[in-house]
Design an enzyme around this catalytic site. Structure first.
Site, PDB file in Angstrom:
ATOM      1  N   ASP A  12       0.877  -1.175   0.000  1.00  0.00           N
ATOM      2  CA  ASP A  12       0.000   0.000   0.000  1.00  0.00           C
ATOM      3  C   ASP A  12       0.906   1.215   0.000  1.00  0.00           C
ATOM      4  OD1 ASP A  12      -1.577   2.151   0.621  1.00  0.00           O
ATOM      5  OD2 ASP A  12      -2.558   1.225   2.356  1.00  0.00           O
ATOM      6  N   TYR A 231       0.870   0.706  14.937  1.00  0.00           N
ATOM      7  CA  TYR A 231      -0.113   0.613  13.866  1.00  0.00           C
ATOM      8  C   TYR A 231       0.487   0.919  12.499  1.00  0.00           C
ATOM      9  CZ  TYR A 231      -3.641   1.878  10.522  1.00  0.00           C
ATOM     10  OH  TYR A 231      -4.374   1.964   9.372  1.00  0.00           O
ATOM     11  N   LYS A 234      -3.523  -3.500   8.945  1.00  0.00           N
ATOM     12  CA  LYS A 234      -3.415  -4.956   8.900  1.00  0.00           C
ATOM     13  C   LYS A 234      -2.579  -5.312   7.675  1.00  0.00           C
ATOM     14  CE  LYS A 234      -5.879  -6.922  12.295  1.00  0.00           C
ATOM     15  NZ  LYS A 234      -4.999  -6.748  13.482  1.00  0.00           N
TER      16      LYS A 234
HETATM   17  C1  F6R Z   1      -7.510  -0.348   8.066  1.00  0.00           C
HETATM   18  C2  F6R Z   1      -7.392   0.947   7.402  1.00  0.00           C
HETATM   19  C3  F6R Z   1      -8.341   2.031   7.729  1.00  0.00           C
HETATM   20  C4  F6R Z   1      -7.695   3.077   8.637  1.00  0.00           C
HETATM   21  C5  F6R Z   1      -8.686   4.210   8.967  1.00  0.00           C
HETATM   22  C6  F6R Z   1      -8.041   5.335   9.757  1.00  0.00           C
HETATM   23  O1  F6R Z   1      -6.516  -1.207   7.669  1.00  0.00           O
HETATM   24  O2  F6R Z   1      -6.512   1.141   6.603  1.00  0.00           O
HETATM   25  O3  F6R Z   1      -9.512   1.531   8.318  1.00  0.00           O
HETATM   26  O4  F6R Z   1      -7.238   2.459   9.802  1.00  0.00           O
HETATM   27  O5  F6R Z   1      -9.180   4.771   7.792  1.00  0.00           O
HETATM   28  O6  F6R Z   1      -6.885   5.694   9.080  1.00  0.00           O
HETATM   29  P1  F6R Z   1      -5.855   6.777   9.616  1.00  0.00           P
HETATM   30  O7  F6R Z   1      -5.434   6.383  11.001  1.00  0.00           O
HETATM   31  O8  F6R Z   1      -4.759   6.697   8.605  1.00  0.00           O
HETATM   32  O9  F6R Z   1      -6.626   8.078   9.583  1.00  0.00           O
HETATM   33 MG    MG Z   2      -3.974   1.507   3.644  1.00  0.00          MG
HETATM   34 MG    MG Z   3      -4.633  -2.318   2.356  1.00  0.00          MG
END
Ligand code: F6R
Ligand code: MG
Ligand code: MG
Length: 369
Positions: A12, A231, A234
């Protein structure tokens, strides 16, 4: 017979509008980079996305874990990251965890699934890509496709398939070096099940035919959570599965996806979600999910790929998707409660931990009893 290596390397590196899908320009950049710089190194390639992840499939003769192949893909992701940044995409370069390439992308962020094969006269294989979930998501579908005649009719009907399979399972909680166990199906299926139930810890790494010794499956096992210690989302796994003849048929490998098992991932990598089989290049939507898996079928000859056949693009799977959406809705009705959200050890964000730390100070031991 030619020896060919199939490699999927996936990351990603940035997404439109949140963690939804890469931009067209980003995909083109990665694709063009592989085509131009891979000349003379790879035989063929396919670049696609599932959710916010870009997967690079290459065919070559260099064997697995080849530094040149890994560097080619790493550099393609770096070139992509530049474009992602220039477009203001969200999470640009998010899976490239280290600043310098050191020989092998394993442990550096991207997911990797590779296998060297002794090419059969016809070589059908499947490329799985999942998003908003983790490598353990493939545990149940693999277990059922390779051990259960309710999904794999070949276990009854084909003498070669009936000889069974060897599972190589990794304990991903151990991050220093690879820690693996080999177990034989059908004799040890209860032991295999005992491990595979624990998707956050034990992950199928590969599967071999016991009739021929040939490798049938290679799946990615990287858990960024364990590597980075924080974090990073996943780990959206990828997988290669060879099919037909002495291996399970394509339809037998696909059959367990009808179950849409609950897997970890979904919003903030911290919820359970049915695993929804989707068409190629599907994006992410509701509650940053649900967890999705795509599967493209190919044939190859001396490394030359056919066009892909999109296995989940079929009316049958529309029905399964509808069921998965219903299950998703049922689970989401209970929000943060119980089985809807993952246990503390699997939460990808630290908010709950910090709250507990604060509240701990306010807990009192009641006197008098
Ligand atoms: C799960 C994922 C999304 C982010 C969520 C918050 O793998 O990629 O659910 O966790 O959109 O993202 P941030 O913390 O980047 O604002
Ligand atoms: Mg992502
Ligand atoms: Mg992804």
């Amino acid at each position: 017979m030619a020896k060919i290596t199939l490699s999927i390397i996936k990351a990603d590196i940035g997404s439109i509008g949140g963690h939804i899908k890469p931009s067209q320009k980003l995909l083109e950049t990665v694709s063009n980079y592989i085509k131009e710089k891979g000349r003379g190194l790879i035989i063929d390639s396919y670049i696609g996305h599932t959710g916010d992840d870009i997967a690079i499939l290459t065919t070559h003769k260099k064997g697995p874990s080849n530094p040149k192949i890994h560097k080619l893909c790493w550099d393609a992701f770096l070139a992509g990251t530049k474009i992602a940044k220039s477009q203001g995409l969200y999470g640009a370069g998010q899976d490239l965890l280290v600043s310098a390439f050191s020989g092998n992308v394993k442990g550096m962020g991207p997911q990797v699934a590779e296998m060297e094969i002794e090419e059969r006269p016809a070589e059908p294989f499947l490329m799985f890509m999942a998003d908003k979930t983790e490598p353990g998501a493939f545990n149940l579908p693999l277990y059922l496709a390779f051990t259960d005649p309710m999904h794999n009719a070949g276990l009854i009907l084909s003498p070669k398939v009936k000889e069974g399979f060897k599972f190589v399972i990794m304990d991903v909680s151990y991050t220093k070096v690879d820690k693996i166990i080999e177990l034989k199906a059908p004799e040890e299926i209860y032991d295999i099940a005992a491990l595979l139930r624990d998707t956050g810890r034990f992950v199928v790494e590969s599967i071999f035919s016991r009739a021929s010794g040939e490798q049938v499956v290679s799946a990615s096992t990287t858990r960024l959570h364990n590597i980075a210690g924080k974090y990073v989302g996943k780990d959206d796994p990828v997988m290669l599965v060879r099919t037909q003849k002495d291996f399970p048929a394509t339809g037998e490998i696909l059959s367990p996806y009808t179950i849409t098992p609950l897997v970890a991932g979904f919003m903030r990598g911290s919820h359970n979600s049915p695993l929804m089989p989707v068409k190629k290049n599907t994006s992410i939507s509701f509650f940053d999910g649900p967890a999705i898996v795509s599967c493209l079928a190919f044939c190859e000859k001396e490394g030359k790929l056919t066009e892909s056949a999109d296995t989940f693009d079929h009316p049958y799977w529309d029905y399964v998707r509808e069921q998965a959406a219903q299950e998703t809705q049922e689970l989401r009705r209970q929000g943060f409660f119980g089985a809807a959200m993952l246990p503390m050890s699997e939460l990808e964000y630290t908010g709950v931990m910090e709250t507990l730390k604060e509240l701990e100070k306010r807990f009192k031991i009641r006197k008098g009893r």
